[in-house]
Design a protein around this motif. Structure first.
Motif, short mmCIF file in Angstrom:
data_model
loop_
_atom_site.label_atom_id
_atom_site.label_comp_id
_atom_site.label_asym_id
_atom_site.label_seq_id
_atom_site.Cartn_x
_atom_site.Cartn_y
_atom_site.Cartn_z
N HIS A 153 1.02 -1.07 0.00
CA HIS A 153 0.03 -0.05 -0.02
C HIS A 153 1.04 1.15 0.08
O HIS A 153 0.66 2.24 -0.78
CB HIS A 153 -0.94 0.20 1.24
CG HIS A 153 -1.83 1.11 1.35
ND1 HIS A 153 -2.71 1.47 0.48
CD2 HIS A 153 -1.85 2.21 2.16
CE1 HIS A 153 -3.40 2.57 0.93
NE2 HIS A 153 -2.88 2.98 1.90
N LEU A 198 3.93 1.55 -1.13
CA LEU A 198 4.49 1.59 -2.69
C LEU A 198 3.47 2.18 -3.44
O LEU A 198 3.90 3.05 -4.32
CB LEU A 198 5.11 0.26 -3.04
CG LEU A 198 6.51 -0.39 -2.17
CD1 LEU A 198 6.78 -1.53 -2.65
CD2 LEU A 198 7.42 0.88 -2.19
N MET A 199 2.35 1.79 -3.36
CA MET A 199 1.37 2.46 -4.33
C MET A 199 1.00 3.75 -4.15
O MET A 199 0.96 4.55 -5.21
CB MET A 199 -0.16 1.53 -4.27
CG MET A 199 0.13 0.17 -4.82
SD MET A 199 -1.72 -0.86 -4.99
CE MET A 199 -1.98 -0.89 -3.37
N ARG A 200 1.12 4.20 -2.81
CA ARG A 200 0.81 5.71 -2.81
C ARG A 200 2.04 6.35 -3.19
O ARG A 200 1.88 7.54 -3.74
CB ARG A 200 0.59 6.01 -1.24
CG ARG A 200 -0.70 5.29 -0.76
CD ARG A 200 -0.77 5.68 0.74
NE ARG A 200 -0.65 7.10 1.00
CZ ARG A 200 -0.18 7.47 2.28
NH1 ARG A 200 0.04 6.77 2.94
NH2 ARG A 200 0.05 9.01 2.22
N LYS A 201 3.29 5.93 -3.15
CA LYS A 201 4.60 6.47 -3.59
C LYS A 201 4.42 6.71 -5.03
O LYS A 201 4.79 7.57 -5.77
CB LYS A 201 5.70 5.76 -3.23
CG LYS A 201 6.31 6.25 -1.90
CD LYS A 201 7.73 5.87 -1.61
CE LYS A 201 8.90 6.65 -2.06
NZ LYS A 201 9.68 7.45 -1.36
N GLU A 202 3.92 5.83 -5.69
CA GLU A 202 3.77 5.64 -7.26
C GLU A 202 2.70 6.63 -7.72
O GLU A 202 2.95 7.26 -8.95
CB GLU A 202 3.60 4.14 -7.97
CG GLU A 202 4.78 3.12 -7.58
CD GLU A 202 4.37 1.89 -8.08
OE1 GLU A 202 3.11 1.50 -8.43
OE2 GLU A 202 5.28 0.89 -7.74
N ASP A 203 1.82 6.75 -7.03
CA ASP A 203 0.72 7.59 -7.28
C ASP A 203 1.23 9.22 -7.02
O ASP A 203 0.61 10.06 -7.65
CB ASP A 203 -0.45 7.65 -6.37
CG ASP A 203 -1.18 6.27 -7.19
OD1 ASP A 203 -0.99 5.65 -7.94
OD2 ASP A 203 -1.96 5.68 -5.94
N SER A 204 2.17 9.30 -6.40
CA SER A 204 2.66 10.79 -6.07
C SER A 204 3.39 11.36 -7.35
O SER A 204 4.06 10.70 -7.99
CB SER A 204 3.65 10.82 -5.07
OG SER A 204 2.84 10.44 -3.83
#
Length: 113
Positions: free
Chosen positions: A105, A107-113
Motif C-alpha cells: 500500500h 509503494l502504491m501511494r508513492k507511485e501515485d505521487s
C-alpha cells in the motif's frame, strides 16, 4: 587452540556486529534475554542447540555459513533489508501478510505521487 564454545561465541559477536545489531536487537529477534545472549558471546554461559538455532535464524545465516569459522562475517549490501527479513521471520504467516500489505500500500501511494 580455541575450544568450540569460544569459537561460537566469537562467531555470534562478529556476525551480530557485521549485521549492525546491538545485543538487545539480536536478543529480541532470537527470543532470548539480552544478558543471556551477552554471556553466550563472552562464553560465560552454556547454551543448548535450540538456543544456538534461534540465534542463527535471527542472524539470517545458514548453519553452514555460521560454522565456517575461517571466513569473515558475510553481510548483505543493505543491513536494513537484512534486519527487516530477520524481523519478518519471527512473525506468523498472518502477520507477515499484514506487513506485506502495508508495504505494498505504501509503494502504491508513492507511485501515485
Amino acid at each position: 587452540m580455541e575450544n568450540i564454545r569460544q569459537m561460537i561465541g566469537a562467531r555470534i559477536r562478529s556476525l551480530r556486529q557485521a549485521k549492525g545489531y546491538s545485543i538487545e536487537e539480536l536478543a529480541l529477534l532470537s527470543g532470548l534475554n539480552p544478558s543471556h545472549l551477552g554471556k553466550i558471546e563472552r562464553i560465560e554461559r552454556n547454551f543448548t542447540i535450540d538456543t544456538l538455532n534461534k540465534i542463527i535464524l535471527a542472524l539470517n545465516v545458514s548453519p553452514g555459513d555460521f560454522f565456517c569459522f575461517d571466513s569473515p562475517a558475510n553481510v548483505q549490501e543493505d543491513p536494513l533489508i537484512d534486519k527487516t527479513m530477520s524481523c519478518l521471520k519471527v512473525l506468523n504467516a498472518n502477520d507477515q501478510k499484514a506487513v506485506y500489505e502495508i508495504a505494498a500500500h505504501f509503494l502504491m501511494r508513492k507511485e501515485d505521487s
